[in-house]
Structures are given as structure tokens and as C-alpha cells.
Write an enzyme that holds these catalytic residues in place. Sequence first.
Site, PDB file in Angstrom:
ATOM      1  N   LEU A  66      37.138  49.849  37.409  1.00 13.64           N
ATOM      2  CA  LEU A  66      38.776  49.724  37.578  1.00 13.64           C
ATOM      3  C   LEU A  66      38.889  47.698  36.938  1.00 13.64           C
ATOM      4  O   LEU A  66      37.845  46.698  37.216  1.00 13.64           O
ATOM      5  CB  LEU A  66      38.780  49.454  38.767  1.00 13.64           C
ATOM      6  N   ASP A  67      39.495  46.775  35.818  1.00 11.43           N
ATOM      7  CA  ASP A  67      39.653  45.828  36.012  1.00 11.43           C
ATOM      8  C   ASP A  67      39.361  45.667  37.100  1.00 11.43           C
ATOM      9  O   ASP A  67      39.436  45.729  38.510  1.00 11.43           O
ATOM     10  CB  ASP A  67      41.494  45.572  35.965  1.00 11.43           C
ATOM     11  N   LEU A  68      38.819  44.140  37.571  1.00 15.56           N
ATOM     12  CA  LEU A  68      38.137  43.199  38.186  1.00 15.56           C
ATOM     13  C   LEU A  68      39.194  42.960  39.277  1.00 15.56           C
ATOM     14  O   LEU A  68      38.951  42.836  40.023  1.00 15.56           O
ATOM     15  CB  LEU A  68      37.789  41.477  37.580  1.00 15.56           C
ATOM     16  N   THR A  70      41.909  45.128  39.954  1.00 14.89           N
ATOM     17  CA  THR A  70      42.820  46.625  40.186  1.00 14.89           C
ATOM     18  C   THR A  70      41.805  46.842  41.660  1.00 14.89           C
ATOM     19  O   THR A  70      40.361  46.982  41.504  1.00 14.89           O
ATOM     20  CB  THR A  70      42.659  47.129  39.269  1.00 14.89           C
TER      21      THR A  70
END
Length: 229
Positions: A66-68, A70
Amino acid sequence: MSVPPEPEYCPPAPEALALVHADDDLLVANKPAGLLSVPGRGNHKSASVLSYLSERYGPVFDVHRLDLDTSGLIIVARNRFVQSNLAQQFADRKVSKTYEALVRGQMAGVSGAIDLPIGRDWNERPLRRIDHDAGKSSKTLWWLEKQGELNAHLRLRPVTGRTHQLRLHLASIGHPILGDRLYDNVYRSGRLHLHAGRLDFTHPATGKPVQFLSAKPFDLRGVKDNTRL
């Protein structure tokens, strides 16, 4: 669009990473916003989902990320067989991922699909861009959960899994996700309002379908000024 400076990495404490499920083969955790999925470059970016869980459970292996910025559900494998099996499920699009998001504006309808190719923006890294010539096919499904005066709550399901797909797709149709410092032109401050709230896949060891849920940590209440988030 110029890339805003990357903020200093200040990861949440290990206690902020809540475990949703654990067995002999895999772990499912609820990642807080602001924590890397895997260690980054340099000792100052060593804190991550993978490093925190390895301290608790021993060797673990990443399956997806997951993106940082998110938050939400993330799977970690406890052996190489499970890592390989789950990676193949992701590649074959047999893992269903559902996200919750707050976006800017009034939606024109109650559901829809965004089918736009995504490529790298070589001049403005790490941004991605809609690239009709060389981009990879990318598709996102969306449903309107609640419409506010200035913002909307959407349920999202990425059919493909491109980097920044949900963020770029929503911004490309004029509804950037609140708190998106990369793709929202009027971003001021605050967290990214994107949360991975549901995962459905086949357990590699049992062969049975499993489902995990996580409630979103935000809602439209209190979101009053859509230019100051």
C-alpha cells in the site's frame, strides 16, 4: 504539475500496526497511514509493516504493498510457498480489493468505471500520468456511498493494480482524493483519505475463500472546507 517536497518520514509506533488475522501461513494487518509497507532506502526508512511484523513473528515476506499515505488491510506471507501463491493470485486478478475514499466535488451519477492507461511521468517522479500512447491499461470501478455538499464518499475497486492508480484515476476525472499531496492541486495538509477496507482471496494452505474487513478511519462529518484539507 510540480512534485511537492517529500515530508520527513515519521513512522507510527509499532503498536499502531494492528493485527487482523494470524495463522501459520500468513498475517493480515491494518496498516496506519504514514507507515511504509516495506523498508525504504536508508536507515531512517527502516520502519515498515514488514520490519514491525518480522520483529514479532520472525521471517515474513511481502506479497503486495500500500502507498505510504494509504491505510488499511495488507497481507504478509510467513513462508515462500504462500508468498508465491498469493503473488500469483494478485497477478491473475483473483484477489478482490475494495477501498474507501473521500473525494472532492459532486459526482455525476451513482457508479462508474474509469478506464485510462497509466504511465510514468519521467519529468516529475514519482508521479504517474495518463498516457494514451505508452501507458498500461488500467481500470477502476467506483460506487457513490454518500454525497456531501463539497465532497463525496466513494467505494472503489481497482480491476488492475498500477502504482497510484486510484489516486491518479480519481484526479483525472476531476475528483481528487482529499489529502492527496501528489495529485490534488488545492492540497494544503492532512492525511490521504484512502483506506483499503476489504480483501477477498483464496487461502493458499486451505484452498478456501477468506474475507477480511477494516472500518475506514474517516467520514464526511467534519469535512467542511474542501480547499483546506
